[in-house]
Enzyme design. Sequence first.
Site, PDB file in Angstrom:
ATOM      1  N   ASN A 198      -9.970  93.452  -8.225  1.00  0.00           N
ATOM      2  CA  ASN A 198      -9.914  93.399  -9.687  1.00  0.00           C
ATOM      3  C   ASN A 198     -11.334  93.423 -10.230  1.00  0.00           C
ATOM      4  O   ASN A 198     -12.252  92.887  -9.606  1.00  0.00           O
ATOM      5  CB  ASN A 198      -9.236  92.090 -10.122  1.00  0.00           C
ATOM      6  CG  ASN A 198      -9.185  91.937 -11.636  1.00  0.00           C
ATOM      7  OD1 ASN A 198      -8.826  92.874 -12.359  1.00  0.00           O
ATOM      8  ND2 ASN A 198      -9.545  90.762 -12.134  1.00  0.00           N
ATOM      9  N   HIS A 224     -13.597  92.101 -13.377  1.00  0.00           N
ATOM     10  CA  HIS A 224     -13.536  91.078 -14.434  1.00  0.00           C
ATOM     11  C   HIS A 224     -14.892  91.021 -15.135  1.00  0.00           C
ATOM     12  O   HIS A 224     -15.934  90.960 -14.476  1.00  0.00           O
ATOM     13  CB  HIS A 224     -13.217  89.714 -13.806  1.00  0.00           C
ATOM     14  CG  HIS A 224     -13.102  88.631 -14.828  1.00  0.00           C
ATOM     15  ND1 HIS A 224     -12.008  88.522 -15.658  1.00  0.00           N
ATOM     16  CD2 HIS A 224     -13.941  87.622 -15.170  1.00  0.00           C
ATOM     17  CE1 HIS A 224     -12.190  87.483 -16.472  1.00  0.00           C
ATOM     18  NE2 HIS A 224     -13.347  86.925 -16.198  1.00  0.00           N
ATOM     19  N   SER A 233     -17.832  91.242 -12.424  1.00  0.00           N
ATOM     20  CA  SER A 233     -17.579  90.953 -11.011  1.00  0.00           C
ATOM     21  C   SER A 233     -16.395  91.771 -10.518  1.00  0.00           C
ATOM     22  O   SER A 233     -15.427  91.974 -11.256  1.00  0.00           O
ATOM     23  CB  SER A 233     -17.222  89.474 -10.818  1.00  0.00           C
ATOM     24  OG  SER A 233     -18.197  88.625 -11.380  1.00  0.00           O
ATOM     25  N   ASP A 292      -8.335  85.349 -11.570  1.00  0.00           N
ATOM     26  CA  ASP A 292      -9.774  85.641 -11.500  1.00  0.00           C
ATOM     27  C   ASP A 292     -10.487  84.716 -10.515  1.00  0.00           C
ATOM     28  O   ASP A 292     -11.687  84.435 -10.667  1.00  0.00           O
ATOM     29  CB  ASP A 292     -10.425  85.525 -12.887  1.00  0.00           C
ATOM     30  CG  ASP A 292      -9.804  86.482 -13.898  1.00  0.00           C
ATOM     31  OD1 ASP A 292      -9.418  87.591 -13.494  1.00  0.00           O
ATOM     32  OD2 ASP A 292      -9.685  86.121 -15.070  1.00  0.00           O
TER      33      ASP A 292
HETATM   34  C1  GRF Z   1     -12.772  95.771 -18.621  1.00  0.00           C
HETATM   35  O1  GRF Z   1     -13.722  95.086 -19.362  1.00  0.00           O
HETATM   36  C2  GRF Z   1     -12.469  95.053 -17.339  1.00  0.00           C
HETATM   37  O2  GRF Z   1     -13.568  94.402 -16.807  1.00  0.00           O
HETATM   38  C3  GRF Z   1     -11.419  94.065 -17.784  1.00  0.00           C
HETATM   39  O3  GRF Z   1     -10.640  94.741 -18.709  1.00  0.00           O
HETATM   40  C4  GRF Z   1     -11.415  95.770 -19.326  1.00  0.00           C
HETATM   41  C5  GRF Z   1     -10.688  97.049 -19.135  1.00  0.00           C
HETATM   42  O4  GRF Z   1     -11.264  98.095 -19.833  1.00  0.00           O
HETATM   43  N1  GRF Z   1     -10.686  93.550 -16.662  1.00  0.00           N
HETATM   44  P1  GRF Z   1     -10.793  99.578 -19.570  1.00  0.00           P
HETATM   45  O5  GRF Z   1      -9.288  99.630 -19.890  1.00  0.00           O
HETATM   46  O6  GRF Z   1     -11.060  99.912 -18.146  1.00  0.00           O
HETATM   47  O7  GRF Z   1     -11.576 100.424 -20.528  1.00  0.00           O
END
Ligand code: GRF
Length: 221
Positions: free
Chosen positions: A111, A113, A140, A149
Amino acid sequence: MATAPAKVAVLASGRGSNLAALLAARTRGELPVEFVLVGSDKAGAGALRLAEAANVPTLALDPRSYPDRRAFDLDLFARIAASGADWLVLAGFMRILDGEALKPWVGRIINIHPSLLPKYRGLHTHRRALEAGDAEHGASVHFVTAELDGGPVIAQARLAIEAGDDEERLAQRLLPLEHRLLPAVLGLLVGGRLQWSDQAPCFDGQPLTAPLRLGADGLVP
Ligand code: GRF
């Protein structure tokens, strides 16, 4: 004989800019994978449109048509398994996952984050970093476990918080780093340099004692 590329499924709930970065890395020849499925819990997710445009099979499942979280997750994960995916990437998938459904994937699911975990699990990470007066923020990539997370962190991208940053500006400045970080980690995983071993990430056969860092030339210990 060339080996077949690793098969990857991606789950996303939103616009899909991280998915776009993965697709672009693959198109540039930097990520030797085949995207076998992009799934979402939101039929209107931009990520699904990006996948369609890239000829990647898509799947939208509505959580409201299942009796509970576990039923939804079990069906979702069964369909991902049926796609033939070896790896699963959560790229903005905004749901907590059921531990039972997750079990067969632990070590094969990552994932991204937008915080320097273990700081700021959950939502509003940019705002929370600003409110805390942090000098640094970042993103991360971690192995996913049942803890939100909370799985072992594999790699991070860092950036200095600037005086002019508000929540939106900080998010915007971080995003290009996320777009480099996620493909870089996936590349190491499918290339076998990064592994889940004994509940922890291993890099080049050694347990990772600290997250890899995204530098100008990619990920470094
Ligand atoms: C990103 O900031 C990611 O880190 C978080 O959700 C957001 C997704 O953005 N988990 P996108 O849909 O990839 O533009």
